[in-house]
Scaffold this active site. Structure first.
Site, short mmCIF file in Angstrom:
data_model
loop_
_atom_site.label_atom_id
_atom_site.label_comp_id
_atom_site.label_asym_id
_atom_site.label_seq_id
_atom_site.Cartn_x
_atom_site.Cartn_y
_atom_site.Cartn_z
N HIS A 30 -13.36 -6.27 -2.45
CA HIS A 30 -13.64 -7.63 -1.97
C HIS A 30 -12.35 -8.29 -1.52
O HIS A 30 -11.51 -8.68 -2.34
CB HIS A 30 -14.29 -8.46 -3.07
CG HIS A 30 -14.87 -9.76 -2.55
ND1 HIS A 30 -16.23 -9.95 -2.41
CD2 HIS A 30 -14.28 -10.90 -2.13
CE1 HIS A 30 -16.45 -11.18 -1.94
NE2 HIS A 30 -15.28 -11.77 -1.76
N HIS A 32 -10.73 -10.68 2.19
CA HIS A 32 -11.02 -11.34 3.46
C HIS A 32 -9.80 -11.22 4.36
O HIS A 32 -8.66 -11.10 3.88
CB HIS A 32 -11.31 -12.83 3.26
CG HIS A 32 -12.32 -13.11 2.19
ND1 HIS A 32 -13.68 -12.94 2.39
CD2 HIS A 32 -12.18 -13.54 0.91
CE1 HIS A 32 -14.32 -13.26 1.28
NE2 HIS A 32 -13.44 -13.62 0.37
N TYR A 48 -12.75 -25.12 5.45
CA TYR A 48 -11.32 -25.01 5.21
C TYR A 48 -10.69 -24.33 6.41
O TYR A 48 -11.36 -23.65 7.20
CB TYR A 48 -11.02 -24.22 3.93
CG TYR A 48 -11.60 -22.82 3.93
CD1 TYR A 48 -10.90 -21.74 4.49
CD2 TYR A 48 -12.85 -22.55 3.37
CE1 TYR A 48 -11.43 -20.46 4.50
CE2 TYR A 48 -13.39 -21.27 3.38
CZ TYR A 48 -12.68 -20.24 3.94
OH TYR A 48 -13.20 -18.96 3.96
N ARG A 123 -23.89 -10.36 3.93
CA ARG A 123 -23.68 -11.29 2.82
C ARG A 123 -24.55 -12.52 3.01
O ARG A 123 -24.68 -13.06 4.11
CB ARG A 123 -22.21 -11.72 2.76
CG ARG A 123 -21.81 -12.45 1.48
CD ARG A 123 -20.40 -12.99 1.59
NE ARG A 123 -19.83 -13.29 0.28
CZ ARG A 123 -18.74 -14.04 0.10
NH1 ARG A 123 -18.11 -14.55 1.15
NH2 ARG A 123 -18.26 -14.26 -1.10
N HIS A 187 -18.14 -12.05 -7.76
CA HIS A 187 -17.25 -12.83 -8.61
C HIS A 187 -17.82 -13.20 -9.98
O HIS A 187 -17.64 -14.33 -10.46
CB HIS A 187 -16.84 -14.12 -7.89
CG HIS A 187 -16.21 -13.93 -6.55
ND1 HIS A 187 -15.45 -12.83 -6.22
CD2 HIS A 187 -16.24 -14.71 -5.43
CE1 HIS A 187 -15.02 -12.95 -4.97
NE2 HIS A 187 -15.49 -14.07 -4.47
N ASP A 254 -10.10 -10.34 -3.97
CA ASP A 254 -10.49 -11.62 -3.35
C ASP A 254 -9.33 -12.20 -2.54
O ASP A 254 -9.30 -13.40 -2.26
CB ASP A 254 -10.98 -12.63 -4.39
CG ASP A 254 -11.68 -13.83 -3.78
OD1 ASP A 254 -12.32 -13.67 -2.73
OD2 ASP A 254 -11.58 -14.94 -4.35
#
Length: 298
Positions: A30, A32, A48, A123, A187, A254
């Protein structure tokens, strides 16, 4: 809401190396990537604005941590435009897989082209009714119906970012989906650690994992915790999931840790150390870091 949300903090520039090397073939399940913004613009309506966190920086992080491969998850700052993921897959096909986010405007047949590049799932976001963000954040499971036949055929993952108070209401639906294709929850459900493992949502998660009906990512303990930097208050959640079913667990960094203040930004080497400390059996670490992600994504 501002038309241009404030820029959030970026990750630690150079993570420390983990104390214990991960097993060969280990996967970060996981992470990004964002930008560069000049090439991959951020979406209107986002919550954001991240700093650039391009695929080159992520691959360097994998090398530094001793991880062989990674699974990229579409970040909400890019909305439904998955171009940044598809570009990364073309550039590092042997090391990367991806989970995309899309809405009902995409033709289901397009998933076949994405699959050839290395996308392995979609997702979905499930919010508690009184906890919906004031910005565009993915799509709910109602969109799955459009893509379900093709996803089932391709063996894709249904990944769900789920509010802990929402899970009891949809647990049966997720169990039904899992009879057709893998379900992965993000998570550790992001249960605030102060609520403890008796939280009804977390108990629903334990049942799904224990019965083999869902996978869960042992990622982002800092999103549960009030105890930077060691996050000891999140350890009982990790331990309970490990006891429930180590064959249904994944781990991820993450990275680049969106919306975390610079003062409490986790170090990715430290996160891998926490995973090692909290998962003392080498055979469990091999299942979580190597065998399960290989089965789901490769």
């Amino acid at each position: 809401m501002s038309a241009t949300p404030a820029r959030i903090a970026g990750p630690v520039a150079l993570s420390r190396r983990p104390r214990v090397a991960p097993p060969p073939g280990a996967v970060d399940a996981h992470a990004h990537i964002f930008g560069p913004e000049a090439r991959f613009p951020f979406a209107e309506g986002r919550g954001y604005t991240p700093p650039d966190a391009p695929v080159e920086a992520y691959l360097a992080l994998l090398d530094r941590l001793g991880l062989a491969r990674g699974v990229l998850v579409q970040g909400n700052a890019h909305g439904f435009d998955n171009a940044v993921l598809l570009d990364a897959l073309e550039r590092a096909p042997d090391r990367l897989r991806a989970i995309a986010i899309t809405d009902g405007r995409l033709a289901p047949e397009a998933l076949r082209d994405w699959h050839r590049l290395g996308v392995r799932g979609l997702r979905f976001h499930e919010h508690a009714p009184d906890a919906r963000p004031g910005y565009v954040q993915g799509v709910g499971l109602e969109v799955l119906a459009r893509f379900r036949p093709v996803m089932r055929e391709l063996g894709w993952v249904v990944q769900v970012f789920c509010h802990h108070r929402r899970l009891p209401a949809i647990a049966a639906e997720l169990a039904a989906i899992a009879r057709e294709m893998p379900v992965v929850l993000d998570h550790m459900l992001m249960v605030p650690a102060a609520r403890g493992i008796a939280d009804p949502g977390f108990q629903a998660l334990l049942r799904l994992v224990g019965e083999g009906a869902a996978h869960v990512k042992l990622s982002a303990p800092y999103r549960l915790s009030a105890g930077f930097p060691d996050h000891a208050d999140a350890r009982p959640f990790h331990a309970a999931l490990l006891a429930a079913n180590p064959d249904r667990l994944l781990w991820g960094t993450d990275w680049p840790h969106t919306s975390i203040p610079a003062a409490t930004m986790p170090d990715d080497g430290g996160l891998l150390d926490l995973f090692t400390d909290w998962t003392p059996r080498a055979e469990d670490r091999a299942r979580i870091l190597v065998e399960t992600p290989a089965r789901l994504f490769w």
